[in-house]
Design a protein around this motif. Sequence first.
Motif, mmCIF file in Angstrom:
data_model
loop_
_atom_site.group_PDB
_atom_site.id
_atom_site.type_symbol
_atom_site.label_atom_id
_atom_site.label_comp_id
_atom_site.label_asym_id
_atom_site.label_seq_id
_atom_site.Cartn_x
_atom_site.Cartn_y
_atom_site.Cartn_z
ATOM 1 N N VAL A 142 -0.726 -5.995 -2.472
ATOM 2 C CA VAL A 142 -0.517 -6.622 -3.770
ATOM 3 C C VAL A 142 -0.443 -8.127 -3.555
ATOM 4 O O VAL A 142 0.297 -8.596 -2.678
ATOM 5 N N CYS A 164 6.970 -3.751 -4.738
ATOM 6 C CA CYS A 164 6.059 -3.487 -3.621
ATOM 7 C C CYS A 164 6.761 -2.732 -2.501
ATOM 8 O O CYS A 164 6.177 -1.836 -1.871
ATOM 9 N N PHE A 171 2.952 -7.210 0.443
ATOM 10 C CA PHE A 171 3.028 -8.194 -0.634
ATOM 11 C C PHE A 171 2.689 -9.583 -0.112
ATOM 12 O O PHE A 171 3.333 -10.087 0.802
#
Length: 323
Positions: A142, A164, A171
Motif C-alpha cells: 500500500v 496495513c 506500507f
Amino acid sequence: MNELAVAGHRIVTLTMNPALDITTSTEVVHSTDKLRCAAARYDPGGGGINVAHVAEVLGAATTAVFPAGGPAGEMVHNLLVAEGLTVHRIKIGGSTRESFTVDERSTGKQYRFVLPGPELTLAEQTECLLQLRIAAASAAIVVASGSLPPGVPPDFYQQVANLCADLGAIFLLDTSGGGLRHVNSGVCLLKPSLRELRECVGRELATESEQLAAAHELIDRGCADNVLVSLGSQGALLATAQGGNRFPPVQVPSGSGVGAGDAMVAGVAVGLTRGWPLTKAVRLGIATGAAMLLTPGTAPCTREDAERLFDLTDNPGDLSRPS
C-alpha cells in the motif's frame, strides 16, 4: 534492512488530496498583463494517483483509491477509467482541487500553483479507510502519497499504517507537514524530500552526514523501518537500521519535475513486488524518477525509458551509521 518479504504483486495507492493537473506554457511570465498560453493538457494527479500511473506503466497490477467530487473530480475519475486504471473512488461533497503549471518558454522555468483541496467530512474520511481496506485486502504493498486535505486530522496516515498492519501489507508513505510528523509506527519505507526532512526535524541538514543522521532519528523514533531521502538532481540517501546507502543520480536532460518523486516511489514499490532487495528497488526508483523528466506535465514516463535508465544506475555506496 535490504530484503523485504513481499507476498503477492498488487499495489494499492491512496490519494487523499487528488487534483486535476492543468499544464500549459507561455513565452514570458510577468505580472498585470494577460498571458497568452498554449493549449492546456489535463491529467489526473495527486501523489498516489501519480504512483499508480507509473506502477501500471512498469507492469504492476495497481488499484488507485481516492476521494473526488465536483466537475474536476468527475474529470479525474473519467480520465483514469479511460486509461484503464482500476479505481476505488469515494464520492465527496466538495470539489476536487485543480493544480496549474505554467512553463515559461523563454527561460525554461516552471511555475506551479497548487490549491489546498476540499474539506473532507468525518464520514468521508471513514469511507476512504473502508474502501482502502477493501481494495488492499489482497495487496502486497500500500502506498499513500501526497498531502492531507483540510478537515483530515494529521494522524490520518497513522490510521492507514495501522490498517496495513492488520492486513499484513507493506506500507510506503510519501507525505509532508503534519501528516509526516504524526506517524509513529507501521511504515516500512518513508520517502521524504530533503526539504520535507528538514521541516520534520527542524534543522538545516547542510551535509550528507547530517541528512543521514536525521533520517536515522525517524527510524529510532519508530516512525519507519527505512527512510529514503530524495535529493533531486543529487540522487538519494537510504537510511536503514543497519546503516545507509548513497545513490548517485541518473543524468538526463532537464524537463518537467512534476511527479518525479511519485515516480521514484512507484519504481521502489514495483521493484519490491518483483522480489528485489531494497537497494535494487531504489535503483529502479531513481531511474523511474529520472524518466519522468522526459515527459510533459504529469504524464507518466514510459517503461522503455525507465528500464533503459535503470541499466545506467550505479550500485549504491555504503554509508556508516552516524554515531
